[in-house]
Design a protein around this motif. Structure first.
Motif, PDB file in Angstrom:
ATOM      1  N   PRO A  51       0.820  -1.226   0.000  1.00  0.00           N
ATOM      2  CA  PRO A  51       0.000   0.000   0.000  1.00  0.00           C
ATOM      3  C   PRO A  51       0.852   1.274   0.000  1.00  0.00           C
ATOM      4  O   PRO A  51       0.477   2.278  -0.610  1.00  0.00           O
ATOM      5  N   VAL A  52       1.988   1.208   0.663  1.00  0.00           N
ATOM      6  CA  VAL A  52       2.892   2.358   0.668  1.00  0.00           C
ATOM      7  C   VAL A  52       3.406   2.605  -0.751  1.00  0.00           C
ATOM      8  O   VAL A  52       3.452   3.733  -1.220  1.00  0.00           O
ATOM      9  N   GLY A  53       3.776   1.524  -1.428  1.00  0.00           N
ATOM     10  CA  GLY A  53       4.262   1.635  -2.797  1.00  0.00           C
ATOM     11  C   GLY A  53       3.225   2.203  -3.740  1.00  0.00           C
ATOM     12  O   GLY A  53       3.545   3.009  -4.622  1.00  0.00           O
ATOM     13  N   LEU A  54       1.969   1.797  -3.560  1.00  0.00           N
ATOM     14  CA  LEU A  54       0.895   2.333  -4.410  1.00  0.00           C
ATOM     15  C   LEU A  54       0.702   3.832  -4.175  1.00  0.00           C
ATOM     16  O   LEU A  54       0.558   4.600  -5.125  1.00  0.00           O
ATOM     17  N   ALA A  55       0.696   4.229  -2.917  1.00  0.00           N
ATOM     18  CA  ALA A  55       0.526   5.648  -2.604  1.00  0.00           C
ATOM     19  C   ALA A  55       1.708   6.459  -3.125  1.00  0.00           C
ATOM     20  O   ALA A  55       1.526   7.539  -3.705  1.00  0.00           O
ATOM     21  N   LEU A  56       2.911   5.938  -2.938  1.00  0.00           N
ATOM     22  CA  LEU A  56       4.091   6.638  -3.442  1.00  0.00           C
ATOM     23  C   LEU A  56       4.087   6.707  -4.965  1.00  0.00           C
ATOM     24  O   LEU A  56       4.523   7.701  -5.540  1.00  0.00           O
ATOM     25  N   GLY A  57       3.583   5.668  -5.613  1.00  0.00           N
ATOM     26  CA  GLY A  57       3.502   5.670  -7.070  1.00  0.00           C
ATOM     27  C   GLY A  57       2.578   6.757  -7.586  1.00  0.00           C
ATOM     28  O   GLY A  57       2.889   7.448  -8.567  1.00  0.00           O
ATOM     29  N   ALA A  58       1.438   6.930  -6.923  1.00  0.00           N
ATOM     30  CA  ALA A  58       0.503   7.979  -7.325  1.00  0.00           C
ATOM     31  C   ALA A  58       1.119   9.364  -7.113  1.00  0.00           C
ATOM     32  O   ALA A  58       1.027  10.238  -7.980  1.00  0.00           O
ATOM     33  N   LEU A  59       1.758   9.533  -5.975  1.00  0.00           N
ATOM     34  CA  LEU A  59       2.432  10.801  -5.696  1.00  0.00           C
ATOM     35  C   LEU A  59       3.554  11.043  -6.709  1.00  0.00           C
ATOM     36  O   LEU A  59       3.726  12.150  -7.214  1.00  0.00           O
ATOM     37  N   GLY A  60       4.289   9.993  -7.024  1.00  0.00           N
ATOM     38  CA  GLY A  60       5.387  10.106  -7.991  1.00  0.00           C
ATOM     39  C   GLY A  60       4.903  10.512  -9.367  1.00  0.00           C
ATOM     40  O   GLY A  60       5.546  11.316 -10.052  1.00  0.00           O
ATOM     41  N   GLY A  61       3.760   9.967  -9.787  1.00  0.00           N
ATOM     42  CA  GLY A  61       3.205  10.338 -11.084  1.00  0.00           C
ATOM     43  C   GLY A  61       2.867  11.821 -11.148  1.00  0.00           C
ATOM     44  O   GLY A  61       3.145  12.494 -12.138  1.00  0.00           O
ATOM     45  N   ALA A  62       2.288  12.321 -10.069  1.00  0.00           N
ATOM     46  CA  ALA A  62       1.949  13.750 -10.018  1.00  0.00           C
ATOM     47  C   ALA A  62       3.212  14.610 -10.014  1.00  0.00           C
ATOM     48  O   ALA A  62       3.290  15.616 -10.732  1.00  0.00           O
ATOM     49  N   LEU A  63       4.197  14.210  -9.219  1.00  0.00           N
ATOM     50  CA  LEU A  63       5.450  14.972  -9.166  1.00  0.00           C
ATOM     51  C   LEU A  63       6.185  14.933 -10.503  1.00  0.00           C
ATOM     52  O   LEU A  63       6.743  15.944 -10.939  1.00  0.00           O
ATOM     53  N   ALA A  64       6.171  13.785 -11.156  1.00  0.00           N
ATOM     54  CA  ALA A  64       6.839  13.666 -12.452  1.00  0.00           C
ATOM     55  C   ALA A  64       6.165  14.550 -13.489  1.00  0.00           C
ATOM     56  O   ALA A  64       6.835  15.178 -14.314  1.00  0.00           O
ATOM     57  N   GLY A  65       4.839  14.612 -13.448  1.00  0.00           N
ATOM     58  CA  GLY A  65       4.114  15.481 -14.377  1.00  0.00           C
ATOM     59  C   GLY A  65       4.480  16.940 -14.188  1.00  0.00           C
ATOM     60  O   GLY A  65       4.715  17.666 -15.156  1.00  0.00           O
ATOM     61  N   LEU A  66       4.563  17.363 -12.924  1.00  0.00           N
ATOM     62  CA  LEU A  66       4.962  18.744 -12.638  1.00  0.00           C
ATOM     63  C   LEU A  66       6.408  19.012 -13.056  1.00  0.00           C
ATOM     64  O   LEU A  66       6.720  20.060 -13.621  1.00  0.00           O
ATOM     65  N   ALA A  67       7.281  18.059 -12.778  1.00  0.00           N
ATOM     66  CA  ALA A  67       8.696  18.220 -13.135  1.00  0.00           C
ATOM     67  C   ALA A  67       8.867  18.318 -14.647  1.00  0.00           C
ATOM     68  O   ALA A  67       9.618  19.162 -15.149  1.00  0.00           O
ATOM     69  N   PHE A  68       8.153  17.467 -15.382  1.00  0.00           N
ATOM     70  CA  PHE A  68       8.267  17.507 -16.841  1.00  0.00           C
ATOM     71  C   PHE A  68       7.725  18.822 -17.389  1.00  0.00           C
ATOM     72  O   PHE A  68       8.325  19.416 -18.291  1.00  0.00           O
ATOM     73  N   LYS A  69       6.618  19.291 -16.839  1.00  0.00           N
ATOM     74  CA  LYS A  69       6.038  20.551 -17.314  1.00  0.00           C
ATOM     75  C   LYS A  69       7.035  21.697 -17.121  1.00  0.00           C
ATOM     76  O   LYS A  69       7.213  22.538 -17.997  1.00  0.00           O
ATOM     77  N   GLN A  70       7.695  21.719 -15.962  1.00  0.00           N
ATOM     78  CA  GLN A  70       8.686  22.766 -15.702  1.00  0.00           C
ATOM     79  C   GLN A  70       9.898  22.616 -16.627  1.00  0.00           C
ATOM     80  O   GLN A  70      10.431  23.610 -17.119  1.00  0.00           O
ATOM     81  N   LEU A  71      10.328  21.403 -16.859  1.00  0.00           N
ATOM     82  CA  LEU A  71      11.451  21.154 -17.769  1.00  0.00           C
ATOM     83  C   LEU A  71      11.105  21.627 -19.176  1.00  0.00           C
ATOM     84  O   LEU A  71      11.907  22.309 -19.822  1.00  0.00           O
ATOM     85  N   TRP A  72       9.906  21.286 -19.637  1.00  0.00           N
ATOM     86  CA  TRP A  72       9.486  21.664 -20.989  1.00  0.00           C
ATOM     87  C   TRP A  72       9.436  23.188 -21.134  1.00  0.00           C
ATOM     88  O   TRP A  72       9.914  23.744 -22.115  1.00  0.00           O
ATOM     89  N   LYS A  73       8.880  23.859 -20.128  1.00  0.00           N
ATOM     90  CA  LYS A  73       8.841  25.321 -20.156  1.00  0.00           C
ATOM     91  C   LYS A  73      10.251  25.902 -20.076  1.00  0.00           C
ATOM     92  O   LYS A  73      10.564  26.885 -20.744  1.00  0.00           O
ATOM     93  N   GLY A  74      11.104  25.302 -19.275  1.00  0.00           N
ATOM     94  CA  GLY A  74      12.476  25.776 -19.117  1.00  0.00           C
ATOM     95  C   GLY A  74      13.298  25.653 -20.386  1.00  0.00           C
ATOM     96  O   GLY A  74      14.265  26.390 -20.596  1.00  0.00           O
ATOM     97  N   LEU A  75      12.933  24.723 -21.226  1.00  0.00           N
ATOM     98  CA  LEU A  75      13.632  24.548 -22.501  1.00  0.00           C
ATOM     99  C   LEU A  75      13.169  25.561 -23.543  1.00  0.00           C
ATOM    100  O   LEU A  75      13.634  25.548 -24.678  1.00  0.00           O
ATOM    101  N   GLY A  76      12.248  26.432 -23.132  1.00  0.00           N
ATOM    102  CA  GLY A  76      11.812  27.507 -24.025  1.00  0.00           C
ATOM    103  C   GLY A  76      10.641  27.152 -24.901  1.00  0.00           C
ATOM    104  O   GLY A  76      10.369  27.839 -25.884  1.00  0.00           O
ATOM    105  N   HIS A  77       9.934  26.103 -24.553  1.00  0.00           N
ATOM    106  CA  HIS A  77       8.767  25.703 -25.329  1.00  0.00           C
ATOM    107  C   HIS A  77       7.504  26.287 -24.702  1.00  0.00           C
ATOM    108  O   HIS A  77       7.552  26.944 -23.680  1.00  0.00           O
ATOM    109  N   GLU A  78       6.379  25.992 -25.313  1.00  0.00           N
ATOM    110  CA  GLU A  78       5.094  26.441 -24.794  1.00  0.00           C
ATOM    111  C   GLU A  78       4.823  25.777 -23.445  1.00  0.00           C
ATOM    112  O   GLU A  78       5.535  24.876 -23.025  1.00  0.00           O
TER     113      GLU A  78
END
Length: 88
Positions: A10-37
């Motif tokens: 259950p800990v792994g499942l909860a961490l996985g959900a949190l990780g997916g959200a964090l990864a989405g935010l990290a990728f969005k910031q990376l994409w914007k940081g690279l000068g894209h939309e």
């Protein structure tokens, strides 16, 4: 199945959900940081080039994999510290 593995599920499942959200935010910031939309292209975006779509997909996959590995490893280390055994 070991008790630590059962306790970790259950800990792994909860961490996985949190990780997916964090990864989405990290990728969005990376994409914007690279000068894209603000939003990365979808594979079906007609106005985007193959190159841009594939670069976005590769970067997104790399970010998600790195975040998942970090969270999985951190969770396993925490379980070992709490229980004394490594979860399988």
């Amino acid at each position: 199945m070991k008790a630590s593995a059962v306790a970790y599920k259950p800990v792994g499942l909860a961490l996985g959900a949190l990780g997916g959200a964090l990864a989405g935010l990290a990728f969005k910031q990376l994409w914007k940081g690279l000068g894209h939309e603000d939003d990365a292209p979808n594979a079906t975006d007609e106005d985007r080039s193959w190159r841009e779509i594939l670069i976005a997909a590769i970067l997104q996959g790399a970010v998600f994999a790195a975040v998942k590995a970090s969270i999985d490893r951190g969770g396993a280390v925490a379980v070992r510290r709490l229980t004394g055994t490594w979860p399988d």
